[in-house]
Design an enzyme around this catalytic site. Structure first.
Site, PDB file in Angstrom:
ATOM      1  N   PHE A  27      -8.636   2.353  -5.089  1.00 22.25           N
ATOM      2  CA  PHE A  27      -7.458   1.441  -5.180  1.00 22.25           C
ATOM      3  C   PHE A  27      -7.101   0.874  -4.101  1.00 22.25           C
ATOM      4  CE2 PHE A  27      -4.796   2.604  -9.440  1.00 22.25           C
ATOM      5  CZ  PHE A  27      -5.588   1.728 -10.162  1.00 22.25           C
ATOM      6  N   GLU A  28      -6.819  -0.500  -4.030  1.00 20.79           N
ATOM      7  CA  GLU A  28      -6.061  -1.179  -3.018  1.00 20.79           C
ATOM      8  C   GLU A  28      -6.857  -0.864  -1.704  1.00 20.79           C
ATOM      9  OE1 GLU A  28      -1.977  -0.430  -3.036  1.00 20.79           O
ATOM     10  OE2 GLU A  28      -2.028  -0.719  -5.203  1.00 20.79           O
ATOM     11  N   GLY A  29      -8.337  -1.184  -1.586  1.00 17.28           N
ATOM     12  CA  GLY A  29      -8.898  -0.693  -0.488  1.00 17.28           C
ATOM     13  C   GLY A  29      -9.462   0.806  -0.591  1.00 17.28           C
ATOM     14  N   ARG A  79       0.731  -1.220  -0.047  1.00 16.31           N
ATOM     15  CA  ARG A  79       0.081  -0.135  -0.126  1.00 16.31           C
ATOM     16  C   ARG A  79       1.046   1.291   0.058  1.00 16.31           C
ATOM     17  NH1 ARG A  79      -3.740  -2.952   3.400  1.00 16.31           N
ATOM     18  NH2 ARG A  79      -5.811  -3.210   2.633  1.00 16.31           N
TER      19      ARG A  79
END
Length: 658
Positions: free
Chosen positions: A441-443, A311
């Site tokens: 994105f990504e959560g 992240r």
């Protein structure tokens, strides 16, 4: 936030992070879905965590002060690479052309490959550069400032694509076989999301059926960044139970050109126009057994663990955007004159400039700290990495929005249009479009709030979770009561007083001492608020998502304040102006934190939930009258069926590096 203390498996079973095995894809209950997320968590805290302690009301400055320092030898090697990368993207990459064509040219892929940019995080023994997290993120920031699509390409390839899962969980043979290819310039992608599966992986529909020598993979994956160009894929699929194996969500390394794989389309987006993002179908794709990563049933835990450091790449792009925005805003506001003065001297604009500068300093500080904590590997940074992703993605968007306002009409105009009129082609509207995805994105922001909240209350749930678990029997509740009594007898008194109430506390931080006293006092107040809410709502706490989001956002502000004070103190001899920026940032952060505290208990959350139910029920559809709305004869989510593809393959293959 979820709490699953029941040791009995859900229907279909749970296997140490595997998630359940629903009898039919998509057919899982709310309880089973929560259990999947809970089973995939890292449950141990073997290393200290500044963020975890902060949410418990403890300001552990000893975990971040003295300010970490990167290894000098690694820094020297990284600086050489960054210099080459900077020269290349400045002279050989046309970001405006990538935006116009919605395509990164083949020669740019090849140029990045020759530089070693696809192997930045791969160890040197496999042909990579072996950069630290700190220097990797600086490389992403540098490349992304020329073309955010290139930043996304390199990040998706290395932070969540094949290199990182193999580095952490791959076998020695897998590393030797695949990592040199990737370091040399091949591209990888991560495939988890499906047309009807996003943040709820319990409903995963892709399957991997055991066959002689391996698995037969079937399914459709959506939004695979790099999917149209990747030659190696990380694919998540459900292995069914059978033959003594419990199965579960499993991670596979899959050759991108395997028979049965069809890249059905390249998706197009609001921003990141050069992004190579696919819909990819798998039909009876054979995957050898030795290409399972980490073991059957471990896929979701692998994905979440990989993201703990993965992240960090996203806020790197946000920090880069902040720096770029500050440059454009400063130069424009100093030169543009209205009403006899530069617009930056008018208070309305001055406040925006101040916000952009302070926020960029805060974001960069949080990112650098998280990277260096990850590099020295002495701290558990799962909370900190999630906080900086959440914080930077939200604030960078606000920075870009304020930049457009400062630029006025020129902020809304495209760079090409500005250039055609003979003006400096600052791509301000593009940066706003490109940044918007970072909140998803990504959560997504909403999921990140819940993920961080779950970690923030882990200490409470570990001792008292059974008390509020409806499935726990009386014996378990009694044991939990005893544990909770002992824990709170020790913990609650620590929230009454602290160093932040001492007028001379943190004096070694000079003019920033008052901000650290505030952080210490406020961290205890935050912990008291969380405890009160848990006592008040108990098992219903997990549904108080707006409350939990504010708790997390306050924690993010406190983390950022502490980090900026420690950094400024460490740099006060070499960069004294950092003390000014840290003070500015902390003053703004305190205003935001106090607003959030007020909203913990004075808000419209309950009435908003009731209103939403009425909206969903159609009570207010009269408000939709008078406009032409989207067609309703097309599904909201496209259905898919297993089987061969019925459309042509649109994959793109980059010629190999010379």
């Amino acid at each position: 936030m979820t709490t699953t203390q029941d040791e009995r498996p859900a229907a279909g079973g749970i296997d140490g992070g595997a998630g359940p095995l629903p009898q039919e894809a998509g057919q899982v209950s709310e309880k089973e879905a929560r259990q999947v997320a809970e089973a995939a968590r890292e449950t141990e805290w073997g290393k200290p965590s500044f963020g975890k302690e902060l949410f418990l009301g403890r300001l552990r400055l000893d975990l971040i002060d003295p300010w970490p320092q990167p290894d000098p030898a690694k820094t020297a090697r990284a600086d050489e690479f960054l210099a080459r990368l900077g020269e290349y993207v400045r002279t050989e990459v046309d970001g405006a052309q990538i935006e116009r064509d919605a395509r990164i040219p083949d020669e740019v892929f090849q140029g990045l490959g020759r530089l070693g940019a696809f192997g930045m995080k791969i160890d040197e023994e496999y042909g990579g550069l072996g950069l630290s997290n700190l220097h990797y993120c600086r490389a992403l920031m540098l490349a992304g400032s020329v073309s955010p699509a290139i930043g996304a390409l390199l990040s998706a390839h290395q932070s969540i694509g094949v290199p990182q899962p193999l580095k952490m969980f791959g076998s020695a043979e897998q590393k030797k076989r695949f990592l040199p290819r990737l370091a040399a310039g091949e591209v990888s992608a991560f495939l988890l999301t499906e047309p009807d599966v996003g943040s709820d992986p319990a409903r995963l529909g892709a399957t991997a059926e055991p066959v002689e020598g391996g698995f037969k993979l079937n399914g459709v994956k959506l939004w695979a960044t790099n999917g149209t160009v990747a030659t190696l894929l990380v694919v998540m699929a459900r292995v069914p139970a059978g033959d003594g194996q419990r199965g579960g969500i499993t991670a596979f390394v899959v050759e991108g050109d395997s028979p049965g794989i069809t890249v059905e389309r390249r998706n197009e987006f609001l921003g990141l126009r050069g992004l190579e993002n696919s819909v990819t179908r798998f039909h009876d794709v054979f995957v050898p057994a030795d290409q399972v990563i980490g073991g059957v049933g471990k896929g979701l835990k692998i994905a979440l663990t990989t993201l703990n450091t993965g992240r960090l790449s996203l806020p790197a792009m946000c920090v880069g955007a902040g720096k770029w925005s500050l440059n454009v805003a400063r130069e424009w506001a100093a030169e543009r004159v209205q009403w006899g003065r530069p617009v930056g001297e008018h208070e309305a604009v001055a406040k925006k400039l101040s916000f952009i500068a302070a926020t960029t300093y805060g974001m960069e500080t949080m990112l650098d700290l998280c990277c260096m904590l990850a590099d020295d590997d002495r701290n558990d940074i799962r909370i900190e990495a999630a906080l900086v992703k959440l914080y930077a993605s939200e604030l960078a968007w606000q920075v870009a929005d304020e930049l457009i306002q400062i630029r006025g009409g020129r902020g809304y105009e495209t760079a090409d249009s500005l250039a055609a009129r003979g003006e400096r082609p600052a791509a301000v509207e593009q940066i706003l479009r490109d940044l918007r995805i970072n909140r998803i994105f990504e959560g997504s922001t909403e999921i990140m709030h819940l993920l961080i909240a779950r970690e923030a209350v882990d200490a409470h749930l570990s001792v008292a979770g059974d008390i509020i678990d409806p499935d726990a029997d009386l014996a378990r509740k009694a044991r939990a009561g005893a544990r909770a009594g002992a824990f709170y007898a020790r913990w609650l008194p620590t929230l009454a007083v602290g160093r932040g109430q001492t007028p001379t506390g943190y004096a070694e931080y000079g003019p920033l001492a008052g901000h650290l006293r505030y952080v210490e006092r406020t961290s205890r107040k935050l912990a008291r608020s969380t405890f009160y809410a848990m006592s008040r709502w108990q098992g219903r706490m997990e549904r108080k998502q707006a409350f939990l989001a504010r708790i997390v956002d306050i924690g993010a502000e406190l983390f950022a304040m502490a980090a900026t004070c420690v950094r400024a103190k460490a740099e006060r001899d070499t960069r004294p102006e950092g003390m000014e920026l840290a003070d500015l940032f902390c003053r703004q952060a305190r205003v935001r934190a106090e607003r959030l505290f007020a909203e913990l208990w004075d808000n419209t959350d309950s009435i908003d939930v009731k209103a939403a139910k009425r909206i969903l029920g159609g009570r207010y559809t009269f408000l939709e009258d008078g406009v032409v709305t989207p067609a309703t004869d097309v599904d909201q989510v496209a259905a898919w069926e297993p089987g061969p593809s019925t459309v042509g393959d649109v994959r793109r293959r980059i010629p190999p590096v010379d």
